[in-house]
Design a protein around this motif. Structure first.
Motif, PDB file in Angstrom:
ATOM      1  N   THR A 176      26.060  -8.063  26.177  1.00  0.00           N
ATOM      2  CA  THR A 176      25.881  -8.942  25.015  1.00  0.00           C
ATOM      3  C   THR A 176      27.088  -8.989  24.088  1.00  0.00           C
ATOM      4  O   THR A 176      27.273  -9.966  23.369  1.00  0.00           O
ATOM      5  N   GLY A 177      27.878  -7.914  24.048  1.00  0.00           N
ATOM      6  CA  GLY A 177      28.972  -7.826  23.094  1.00  0.00           C
ATOM      7  C   GLY A 177      28.503  -7.561  21.678  1.00  0.00           C
ATOM      8  O   GLY A 177      29.286  -7.609  20.729  1.00  0.00           O
ATOM      9  N   LYS A 178      27.206  -7.267  21.512  1.00  0.00           N
ATOM     10  CA  LYS A 178      26.626  -7.022  20.189  1.00  0.00           C
ATOM     11  C   LYS A 178      26.432  -5.523  19.961  1.00  0.00           C
ATOM     12  O   LYS A 178      26.227  -4.745  20.889  1.00  0.00           O
ATOM     13  N   ARG A 179      26.494  -5.130  18.687  1.00  0.00           N
ATOM     14  CA  ARG A 179      26.168  -3.766  18.269  1.00  0.00           C
ATOM     15  C   ARG A 179      25.129  -3.858  17.166  1.00  0.00           C
ATOM     16  O   ARG A 179      25.429  -4.267  16.047  1.00  0.00           O
ATOM     17  N   TYR A 180      23.899  -3.528  17.510  1.00  0.00           N
ATOM     18  CA  TYR A 180      22.831  -3.457  16.526  1.00  0.00           C
ATOM     19  C   TYR A 180      22.902  -2.053  15.957  1.00  0.00           C
ATOM     20  O   TYR A 180      22.499  -1.088  16.600  1.00  0.00           O
ATOM     21  N   CYS A 181      23.460  -1.940  14.766  1.00  0.00           N
ATOM     22  CA  CYS A 181      23.702  -0.665  14.107  1.00  0.00           C
ATOM     23  C   CYS A 181      22.485  -0.377  13.233  1.00  0.00           C
ATOM     24  O   CYS A 181      22.284  -1.024  12.206  1.00  0.00           O
ATOM     25  N   ASN A 182      21.646   0.564  13.658  1.00  0.00           N
ATOM     26  CA  ASN A 182      20.335   0.766  13.065  1.00  0.00           C
ATOM     27  C   ASN A 182      20.262   2.045  12.238  1.00  0.00           C
ATOM     28  O   ASN A 182      20.840   3.058  12.605  1.00  0.00           O
ATOM     29  N   ASN A 183      19.539   1.989  11.154  1.00  0.00           N
ATOM     30  CA  ASN A 183      19.220   3.190  10.391  1.00  0.00           C
ATOM     31  C   ASN A 183      18.193   3.981  11.175  1.00  0.00           C
ATOM     32  O   ASN A 183      17.142   3.442  11.556  1.00  0.00           O
ATOM     33  N   GLY A 184      18.469   5.259  11.438  1.00  0.00           N
ATOM     34  CA  GLY A 184      17.549   6.089  12.194  1.00  0.00           C
ATOM     35  C   GLY A 184      16.201   6.251  11.518  1.00  0.00           C
ATOM     36  O   GLY A 184      15.170   6.297  12.188  1.00  0.00           O
ATOM     37  N   VAL A 185      16.170   6.331  10.181  1.00  0.00           N
ATOM     38  CA  VAL A 185      14.893   6.508   9.473  1.00  0.00           C
ATOM     39  C   VAL A 185      14.015   5.268   9.558  1.00  0.00           C
ATOM     40  O   VAL A 185      12.833   5.331   9.237  1.00  0.00           O
ATOM     41  N   ALA A 186      14.576   4.148  10.003  1.00  0.00           N
ATOM     42  CA  ALA A 186      13.812   2.917  10.146  1.00  0.00           C
ATOM     43  C   ALA A 186      13.151   2.820  11.522  1.00  0.00           C
ATOM     44  O   ALA A 186      12.455   1.862  11.803  1.00  0.00           O
ATOM     45  N   LEU A 187      13.399   3.822  12.383  1.00  0.00           N
ATOM     46  CA  LEU A 187      12.896   3.804  13.758  1.00  0.00           C
ATOM     47  C   LEU A 187      12.061   5.040  14.074  1.00  0.00           C
ATOM     48  O   LEU A 187      12.225   6.083  13.454  1.00  0.00           O
ATOM     49  N   LYS A 188      11.211   4.904  15.095  1.00  0.00           N
ATOM     50  CA  LYS A 188      10.485   6.010  15.729  1.00  0.00           C
ATOM     51  C   LYS A 188      10.790   5.907  17.212  1.00  0.00           C
ATOM     52  O   LYS A 188      10.834   4.806  17.760  1.00  0.00           O
ATOM     53  N   PHE A 189      10.987   7.029  17.876  1.00  0.00           N
ATOM     54  CA  PHE A 189      11.176   7.001  19.323  1.00  0.00           C
ATOM     55  C   PHE A 189       9.847   7.294  19.997  1.00  0.00           C
ATOM     56  O   PHE A 189       9.134   8.228  19.617  1.00  0.00           O
ATOM     57  N   VAL A 190       9.507   6.480  21.002  1.00  0.00           N
ATOM     58  CA  VAL A 190       8.284   6.667  21.779  1.00  0.00           C
ATOM     59  C   VAL A 190       8.720   6.929  23.223  1.00  0.00           C
ATOM     60  O   VAL A 190       9.228   6.028  23.886  1.00  0.00           O
ATOM     61  N   PRO A 191       8.537   8.180  23.706  1.00  0.00           N
ATOM     62  CA  PRO A 191       8.975   8.487  25.076  1.00  0.00           C
ATOM     63  C   PRO A 191       8.117   7.759  26.116  1.00  0.00           C
ATOM     64  O   PRO A 191       6.945   7.460  25.867  1.00  0.00           O
ATOM     65  N   ALA A 192       8.730   7.485  27.277  1.00  0.00           N
ATOM     66  CA  ALA A 192       8.008   6.795  28.360  1.00  0.00           C
ATOM     67  C   ALA A 192       6.930   7.689  28.915  1.00  0.00           C
ATOM     68  O   ALA A 192       7.015   8.905  28.898  1.00  0.00           O
TER      69      ALA A 192
END
Length: 160
Positions: free
Chosen positions: A144-160
């Motif tokens: 894509t050539g894109k970098r979605y630079c995300n705040n970690g506190v705005a995310l939760k990780f859900v393992p597979a």
């Protein structure tokens, strides 16, 4: 029960159903129903750092998110409403100090132009709760050539 409280309770139940539906297969197309809460409700629901980022477009300090080191298979969801936003295979090490992705799950983000640093930047938000996630830049990897630079506190990780 007041009408407003009843409507908020129904909205929460409906949103919980849609969240569970999205979690079954996070890439399935779903109709995104907006989650609208008062500022006081968001304050109760979120940790202070997440509240500042998601509701007031703050930025966490670079290098502070445990999600920077997350390498397992799964997906990253909005910390405000649990909507899956990124698949783990789109995460990469950008060297910026924030979790970075080269693509998002289609239909899960909305963008707007941000002039806070004078020069325009593209800011992106969760499509369900409109929580601020970060900014997108044109210096990411292929395809894509894109970098979605995300705040970690705005995310939760859900393992597979």
């Amino acid at each position: 029960m007041q009408r407003r409280q009843f409507v908020i309770a129904l909205t929460g139940l409906f949103a919980a159903h849609r969240i569970a539906e999205a979690a079954v297969n996070p890439t399935d197309p779903i109709k995104i129903e907006k989650l609208v809460l008062s500022d006081a409700e968001w304050k109760k629901r979120l940790a202070p750092e997440a509240y500042q980022v998601l509701r007031h477009e703050g930025t966490e300090r670079a290098g502070t998110s445990p999600l920077n080191a997350e390498k397992r298979k799964g997906y990253f969801a909005c910390a405000g409403c649990d909507l899956p936003l990124f698949l783990s295979e789109t995460k990469y090490e950008s060297g910026t100090g924030w979790p970075s992705f080269y693509n998002f799950i289609p239909g899960r983000m909305e963008t707007k132009t941000d002039f806070k640093l004078i020069l325009p930047r593209t800011e992106y938000h969760c499509a369900r709760c409109e929580g601020h996630q970060g900014h997108v830049f044109d210096d990411g990897p292929k395809p894509t050539g894109k970098r979605y630079c995300n705040n970690g506190v705005a995310l939760k990780f859900v393992p597979a």
